[in-house]
Design a protein around this motif. Structure first.
Motif, PDB file in Angstrom:
ATOM      1  N   ARG A  54       0.807  -1.227   0.000  1.00 50.18           N
ATOM      2  CA  ARG A  54       0.000   0.000   0.000  1.00 50.18           C
ATOM      3  C   ARG A  54       0.837   1.272   0.000  1.00 50.18           C
ATOM      4  O   ARG A  54       0.578   2.195  -0.763  1.00 50.18           O
ATOM      5  N   HIS A  55       1.829   1.341   0.877  1.00 45.18           N
ATOM      6  CA  HIS A  55       2.564   2.593   1.066  1.00 45.18           C
ATOM      7  C   HIS A  55       3.803   2.726   0.193  1.00 45.18           C
ATOM      8  O   HIS A  55       4.225   3.846  -0.105  1.00 45.18           O
ATOM      9  N   LEU A  56       4.389   1.599  -0.195  1.00 45.99           N
ATOM     10  CA  LEU A  56       5.580   1.663  -1.042  1.00 45.99           C
ATOM     11  C   LEU A  56       5.272   1.256  -2.476  1.00 45.99           C
ATOM     12  O   LEU A  56       6.143   1.304  -3.337  1.00 45.99           O
ATOM     13  N   GLU A  57       4.024   0.845  -2.691  1.00 48.32           N
ATOM     14  CA  GLU A  57       3.559   0.435  -4.017  1.00 48.32           C
ATOM     15  C   GLU A  57       4.473  -0.609  -4.656  1.00 48.32           C
ATOM     16  O   GLU A  57       4.778  -0.550  -5.845  1.00 48.32           O
ATOM     17  N   LEU A  58       4.902  -1.577  -3.853  1.00 52.48           N
ATOM     18  CA  LEU A  58       5.766  -2.634  -4.371  1.00 52.48           C
ATOM     19  C   LEU A  58       4.986  -3.548  -5.289  1.00 52.48           C
ATOM     20  O   LEU A  58       3.872  -3.953  -4.990  1.00 52.48           O
ATOM     21  N   GLN A  59       5.583  -3.857  -6.412  1.00 51.99           N
ATOM     22  CA  GLN A  59       5.009  -4.746  -7.409  1.00 51.99           C
ATOM     23  C   GLN A  59       5.913  -5.970  -7.539  1.00 51.99           C
ATOM     24  O   GLN A  59       7.126  -5.872  -7.310  1.00 51.99           O
ATOM     25  N   PRO A  60       5.363  -7.111  -7.938  1.00 55.11           N
ATOM     26  CA  PRO A  60       6.199  -8.301  -8.140  1.00 55.11           C
ATOM     27  C   PRO A  60       7.358  -8.020  -9.096  1.00 55.11           C
ATOM     28  O   PRO A  60       7.198  -7.303 -10.086  1.00 55.11           O
ATOM     29  N   GLY A  61       8.514  -8.544  -8.752  1.00 55.72           N
ATOM     30  CA  GLY A  61       9.701  -8.382  -9.584  1.00 55.72           C
ATOM     31  C   GLY A  61      10.577  -7.203  -9.207  1.00 55.72           C
ATOM     32  O   GLY A  61      11.713  -7.099  -9.667  1.00 55.72           O
ATOM     33  N   ARG A  62      10.074  -6.303  -8.379  1.00 58.29           N
ATOM     34  CA  ARG A  62      10.871  -5.133  -7.977  1.00 58.29           C
ATOM     35  C   ARG A  62      11.853  -5.550  -6.888  1.00 58.29           C
ATOM     36  O   ARG A  62      11.460  -6.025  -5.827  1.00 58.29           O
ATOM     37  N   THR A  63      13.141  -5.370  -7.135  1.00 60.41           N
ATOM     38  CA  THR A  63      14.173  -5.761  -6.178  1.00 60.41           C
ATOM     39  C   THR A  63      14.268  -4.749  -5.053  1.00 60.41           C
ATOM     40  O   THR A  63      14.317  -3.539  -5.298  1.00 60.41           O
ATOM     41  N   VAL A  64      14.303  -5.248  -3.833  1.00 58.72           N
ATOM     42  CA  VAL A  64      14.368  -4.407  -2.641  1.00 58.72           C
ATOM     43  C   VAL A  64      15.624  -4.793  -1.852  1.00 58.72           C
ATOM     44  O   VAL A  64      15.835  -5.965  -1.546  1.00 58.72           O
ATOM     45  N   ALA A  65      16.462  -3.812  -1.546  1.00 57.99           N
ATOM     46  CA  ALA A  65      17.628  -4.040  -0.699  1.00 57.99           C
ATOM     47  C   ALA A  65      17.194  -3.922   0.758  1.00 57.99           C
ATOM     48  O   ALA A  65      16.461  -3.001   1.120  1.00 57.99           O
ATOM     49  N   VAL A  66      17.633  -4.865   1.577  1.00 57.60           N
ATOM     50  CA  VAL A  66      17.264  -4.870   2.988  1.00 57.60           C
ATOM     51  C   VAL A  66      18.533  -4.703   3.814  1.00 57.60           C
ATOM     52  O   VAL A  66      19.458  -5.505   3.724  1.00 57.60           O
ATOM     53  N   PHE A  67      18.549  -3.639   4.599  1.00 59.80           N
ATOM     54  CA  PHE A  67      19.701  -3.245   5.401  1.00 59.80           C
ATOM     55  C   PHE A  67      19.239  -3.192   6.859  1.00 59.80           C
ATOM     56  O   PHE A  67      19.024  -2.135   7.423  1.00 59.80           O
ATOM     57  N   LEU A  68      19.013  -4.385   7.431  1.00 57.92           N
ATOM     58  CA  LEU A  68      18.479  -4.499   8.781  1.00 57.92           C
ATOM     59  C   LEU A  68      19.418  -5.332   9.645  1.00 57.92           C
ATOM     60  O   LEU A  68      20.093  -6.235   9.146  1.00 57.92           O
ATOM     61  N   PRO A  69      19.424  -5.074  10.953  1.00 60.38           N
ATOM     62  CA  PRO A  69      20.204  -5.917  11.858  1.00 60.38           C
ATOM     63  C   PRO A  69      19.551  -7.291  12.012  1.00 60.38           C
ATOM     64  O   PRO A  69      18.397  -7.494  11.625  1.00 60.38           O
ATOM     65  N   ASN A  70      20.284  -8.225  12.586  1.00 58.06           N
ATOM     66  CA  ASN A  70      19.771  -9.574  12.814  1.00 58.06           C
ATOM     67  C   ASN A  70      18.791  -9.564  13.974  1.00 58.06           C
ATOM     68  O   ASN A  70      19.180  -9.632  15.130  1.00 58.06           O
ATOM     69  N   GLU A  71      17.530  -9.447  13.648  1.00 62.52           N
ATOM     70  CA  GLU A  71      16.459  -9.456  14.632  1.00 62.52           C
ATOM     71  C   GLU A  71      15.199  -9.965  13.934  1.00 62.52           C
ATOM     72  O   GLU A  71      15.183 -10.116  12.716  1.00 62.52           O
ATOM     73  N   PRO A  72      14.129 -10.257  14.671  1.00 60.08           N
ATOM     74  CA  PRO A  72      12.933 -10.834  14.055  1.00 60.08           C
ATOM     75  C   PRO A  72      12.363 -10.034  12.892  1.00 60.08           C
ATOM     76  O   PRO A  72      11.833 -10.618  11.934  1.00 60.08           O
ATOM     77  N   THR A  73      12.476  -8.727  12.936  1.00 60.40           N
ATOM     78  CA  THR A  73      11.961  -7.897  11.842  1.00 60.40           C
ATOM     79  C   THR A  73      12.539  -8.330  10.495  1.00 60.40           C
ATOM     80  O   THR A  73      11.852  -8.301   9.473  1.00 60.40           O
ATOM     81  N   TYR A  74      13.792  -8.762  10.508  1.00 60.33           N
ATOM     82  CA  TYR A  74      14.444  -9.211   9.279  1.00 60.33           C
ATOM     83  C   TYR A  74      13.687 -10.394   8.682  1.00 60.33           C
ATOM     84  O   TYR A  74      13.464 -10.446   7.471  1.00 60.33           O
ATOM     85  N   VAL A  75      13.267 -11.333   9.526  1.00 56.91           N
ATOM     86  CA  VAL A  75      12.589 -12.542   9.053  1.00 56.91           C
ATOM     87  C   VAL A  75      11.248 -12.203   8.423  1.00 56.91           C
ATOM     88  O   VAL A  75      10.933 -12.641   7.319  1.00 56.91           O
ATOM     89  N   TRP A  76      10.437 -11.391   9.117  1.00 60.90           N
ATOM     90  CA  TRP A  76       9.135 -11.119   8.499  1.00 60.90           C
ATOM     91  C   TRP A  76       9.228 -10.129   7.356  1.00 60.90           C
ATOM     92  O   TRP A  76       8.361 -10.133   6.486  1.00 60.90           O
TER      93      TRP A  76
END
Length: 118
Positions: A54-76
């Protein structure tokens, strides 16, 4: 071997969702003093997927870089992106400077998800 030969192939998301259906109350993650069940992680990843859609308007196939620490948020976050069909470029949150610039360029991501501390 049978799973690898299936068309379409069985993904880690498929395996996770099957476990969430069969064993929702089983523990999946232990982080510090908190235990997260399959049901918890399914709920949080669904919320994240709705938010990203809804807020980032992500569509299938769009590559997203994830820069998060090792915590549960990373998994979900990973599961949410998989549910949306978005490839995830995993960035090591300990990397900085030129190495981080190189990783971002190589990922060819159009969006970076990070936490406030990063």
């Amino acid at each position: 071997q049978r799973r690898l030969n299936r068309r379409p192939p069985v993904t880690l998301l498929d395996v996770f969702q099957e476990h969430a259906r069969r064993r929702p109350r089983w523990p999946l993650l232990l982080f510090q003093d908190e235990v997260y069940t399959y049901e918890d992680v399914e709920r949080w990843s669904n919320r994240a997927a709705r938010l990203f859609s809804r807020h980032l308007e992500l569509q299938p196939g769009r590559t997203v870089a994830v820069f998060l620490p090792n915590e549960p948020t990373y998994v979900w976050t990973w599961l949410a992106l998989a549910k949306l069909g978005c490839p995830m470029a995993c960035l090591n949150c300990n990397v900085r400077g030129r190495a981080l610039q190189h990783a971002l360029a190589a990922a060819r991501a159009t969006l970076v998800l990070t936490s406030p501390g990063e």
